[in-house]
Enzyme design. Structure first.
Site, PDB file in Angstrom:
ATOM      1  N   TYR A   8       4.297  -3.911  -3.237  1.00  0.00           N
ATOM      2  CA  TYR A   8       3.552  -2.878  -2.530  1.00  0.00           C
ATOM      3  C   TYR A   8       3.796  -1.509  -3.153  1.00  0.00           C
ATOM      4  CZ  TYR A   8       1.918   0.347   1.014  1.00  0.00           C
ATOM      5  OH  TYR A   8       1.254   1.370   1.649  1.00  0.00           O
ATOM      6  N   GLY A  36      -1.993   0.651   2.661  1.00  0.00           N
ATOM      7  CA  GLY A  36      -2.410   0.571   4.053  1.00  0.00           C
ATOM      8  C   GLY A  36      -3.059  -0.760   4.360  1.00  0.00           C
ATOM      9  N   HIS A  77      -7.005  10.743  -0.238  1.00  0.00           N
ATOM     10  CA  HIS A  77      -6.191  11.196   0.884  1.00  0.00           C
ATOM     11  C   HIS A  77      -6.189  12.721   1.025  1.00  0.00           C
ATOM     12  CE1 HIS A  77      -5.037   7.081   0.948  1.00  0.00           C
ATOM     13  NE2 HIS A  77      -3.977   7.234   1.716  1.00  0.00           N
TER      14      HIS A  77
END
Length: 530
Positions: A72, A79, A102
């Protein structure tokens, strides 16, 4: 929210000193360092230990990136999209894309000091060697701070979980040479133009780096640290204004006796009572509560001032403990552990910081409320023990400070609304993957407004109390009180007299409290207050 809440901030005194970041641990940064960088413009330098820790953690990330197994933040999406494995040729694009997507804030730009604090705190965590960011990226962060370049960060966008994602993304975007930033001259320009003007090469992000630059509680922590610095000054200032109101109302200082506070051993209460007693030492106005209109006890807003202010001081002590723990933290997801593992976690959740930000807003509202009650008592002829209505020169022809108290009451009402906790709310995001959030950024933003307004509330009490004391003809105030009145008048705040345009006087009184001149005047007589 265009404000600049600096109440005699410690960092502002420190000039352009140098702050060294990173000793292989995240705990090498103090609250004073944050203030020095955010408010004082201190330069930032990476230690040799930090560079070594950065390089070591990066080797671990590079090794994981070379393996076929998904990790990850290194070789997956983010997410709710974390289940997709990203091939090596798309990973640099992935890191750029997370920053660009973002950086989705809206609303007014936040204050320069807030952005500098969050950038510095993110750099502090990056230098811990727990994020996997390359040394050159950390150095670019330091270079941007040292050049006085401040990325444009917007008011709205953070939910305070997965950290302050949108605010930090706008900062990371500037490191890439994209988006807008404010130069040292205060002019907003394209970030690429500002970087070029200062000889800073935009960064090309690699595996995990985009995520590591976004995933922290740095904005809310920075605002907590600055609020605590401001409130340290304001709580001592509130002890002074409370003492002046007690004096103006011919109250008794016997309730401040240390033996009374020793039997209820809350440290903040004892400190507040000691401060008030120090201010009132030598007063010829206290102890007249048995004169023309005898009273057994002073009203709660006068008699219980140390208990209320002391509770706020003790709340601040808890908030400092939380801030210190957060300063010692390395908040990222995933993190590189000392044994070389890279693990996902939930340390980015802002609840610990959000709670104390809200606790402080409650304490600030109560301190403002009790100050307003004392002010109202000074203006009411039925409760002020001989003072003229509204402290007017010729009541009826003159309105005195009637509407100054209206303004103070409006500010206190706003403080009460700002005391409603943001952290009690949560709203799900990211397709229910991020289904509980802290709202810590919102808690921090409203606390900044509350601190700003508390300063104004205390300024109105100061204005009223000094005027009332000067109306007590034939009675001699305490030497510390006299020093305050003299300094206030020298600052351009006028004393009793016929009605005049009040806003300039109130603004001058606000500045007198805000920049620390009130405390400076008192402490010429009392010495340092607690």
């Amino acid at each position: 929210m265009d404000m600049h809440t600096v109440v005699n901030g410690e960092g502002a005194k420190r000039g352009l000193e140098r702050v060294v970041v990173g000793d292989g641990r995240a705990s090498g940064v103090t609250a004073s360092d944050v203030l020095a960088v955010a408010r004082g413009g201190a330069r930032v330098q990476l230690s040799e230990e930090a560079v070594a820790a950065l390089a070591a953690a990066r080797e671990i990330v590079d090794a994981l990136a070379a393996k076929p197994d998904p990790v990850y933040g290194v070789s997956t999406g983010f997410g709710a999209l974390a289940t997709r494995h990203i091939s090596p040729e798309l990973r640099a694009q992935l890191q750029r894309n997370i920053v660009r997507s973002h950086a989705a804030g809206m609303g007014p730009k936040v204050e320069r000091e807030v952005v500098r604090a969050l950038m510095f705190l993110r750099l502090k965590t990056v230098c811990s060697g727990r994020t996997g960011v390359r040394p050159e990226v950390a150095q670019t962060m330091a270079d941007v701070l040292n050049a006085g370049i401040t990325p444009v960060v917007h008011e709205y966008g953070s939910l305070g979980c997965s950290g302050d994602l949108a605010p930090l993304s706008h900062c990371a975007l500037a490191l890439m040479g994209e988006g807008d930033a404010e130069g040292p001259d205060g002019v907003v320009r394209p970030a690429a133009e500002l970087l070029a003007a200062h000889g800073i090469q935009p960064v090309e992000l690699r595996e995990k780096e985009g995520l590591a630059l976004l995933n922290g509680t740095d904005g809310m922590l920075g605002m907590l640290i600055m609020a605590l610095a401001d409130l340290d000054t304001l709580y001592r200032s509130a002890d002074v204004t409370a003492a002046l109101s007690l004096e103006a109302l011919l109250g008794t200082d016997r309730v401040l006796a240390p033996e009374l506070h020793a039997i209820r051993p809350h440290p903040g209460q004892a400190a507040s009572a000691a401060n008030m007693a120090a201010v009132l030492k030598g007063s010829g106005l206290t102890g007249h509560h048995q004169d023309d209109a005898p009273r057994v006890q002073d009203a709660y807003s006068v008699r219980c001032a140390p208990q209320v202010a002391g509770a706020g001081r003790d709340t601040m002590a808890h908030a400092r403990l939380v801030a210190d723990r957060e300063l010692a933290a390395a908040v990222d997801n995933p993190v590189v552990l000392p044994d070389g593992r890279v693990e996902s976690n939930g340390n980015f959740h802002g609840a610990p910081v959000a709670y104390v930000l809200d606790f402080l807003a409650v304490a600030v509202a109560d301190l403002g409320s009790i100050a307003e009650r004392r002010t109202d008592r000074l203006l009411d002829k039925n409760r002020s023990h001989g003072l003229p209505p509204f402290l007017a020169d010729d009541a009826g022809v003159d309105s005195g400070l009637m509407i100054a108290q209206y303004t103070q009451a409006a500010l206190v009402s706003e403080l009460k609304r700002l005391a409603v906790p943001a952290s009690a709310d949560s709203i799900p995001s990211s397709a229910m993957q991020e289904d509980h959030v802290s709202m810590g950024w919102s808690a921090a933003r409203k606390l900044r407004t509350a601190v700003d307004n508390l300063t104004r509330v205390l300024a109105v009490e100061l204005y009223a109390a000094t005027r009332a004391i000067e109306l007590r003809e034939g009675l001699t105030p305490a030497p510390a009180t006299r020093a305050v009145i003299d300094a206030l008048r020298e600052a351009g705040v006028q004393g009793p007299g016929p009605d005049r345009f009040l806003a300039p006087d109130l603004a001058a009184a606000d500045a007198f409290v805000r920049d620390g001149r009130l405390l400076a005047a008192v402490e010429t007589v009392t010495g340092p207050l607690q």
